[in-house]
Design a protein around this motif. Structure first.
Motif: not given
Length: 115
Positions: A78-100
Motif C-alpha cells: 500500500l502506498y500514500l503519495q503525499m505532496s505539498s506537505l504542510k507543517p500540520e501534516d506532521t504526525a506518525v502515519y499508520y498503515c491499517n488492514a481490515n478483514n471481516e
C-alpha cells in the motif's frame, strides 16, 4: 494474521513530497480494505485515506488534492503519495488492514514537516 510494515517517513520542508509504503504479509487474501491513519502529538488518530480490494479509494477532506492512496495488489503493498506537505501534516502515519473479523496496524512511521 496480517503483518504490516511501514516505511518512507522522514523530515522534509513544507511544500515537498514523500511517499509512504506499507508491506503486508500473512493472510492478505482476506483483507477487505486498507487505509492510512495519522496521529499528531496530543491529537486523536485520524483517517487519511482508504482503498478497498476493488481499488475504490477515498481521501479525507483535510488532505484531498495533496495526498493519493494506491496499492500494488500483486506485491501486497500500500502506498500514500503525499505532496505539498504542510507543517500540520506532521504526525506518525499508520498503515491499517481490515478483514471481516478485525483490524491490523503497523508500527507507524514518523513524518515531520518543517516550515
Amino acid at each position: 494474521q496480517v503483518q504490516l510494515v511501514e516505511s518512507g517517513g522522514g523530515r522534509v520542508q513544507a511544500g515537498e513530497s514523500l511517499r509512504l509504503s506499507c508491506a503486508a504479509s500473512g493472510t492478505t487474501d482476506k483483507i477487505i480494505y486498507m487505509a492510512w491513519h495519522r496521529q499528531a502529538p496530543g491529537k486523536q488518530r485520524e483517517l487519511v485515506a482508504s482503498i478497498n480490494k476493488s481499488g475504490m479509494s477515498r481521501i479525507e477532506d483535510s488532505v484531498k488534492g495533496r495526498f493519493a492512496i494506491s496499492r500494488d495488489a500483486a506485491n501486497h503493498t500500500l502506498y500514500l503519495q503525499m505532496s505539498s506537505l504542510k507543517p500540520e501534516d506532521t504526525a506518525v502515519y499508520y498503515c491499517n488492514a481490515n478483514n471481516e473479523y478485525r483490524a491490523y496496524w503497523g508500527q507507524g512511521t514518523q513524518v515531520t514537516v518543517s516550515s
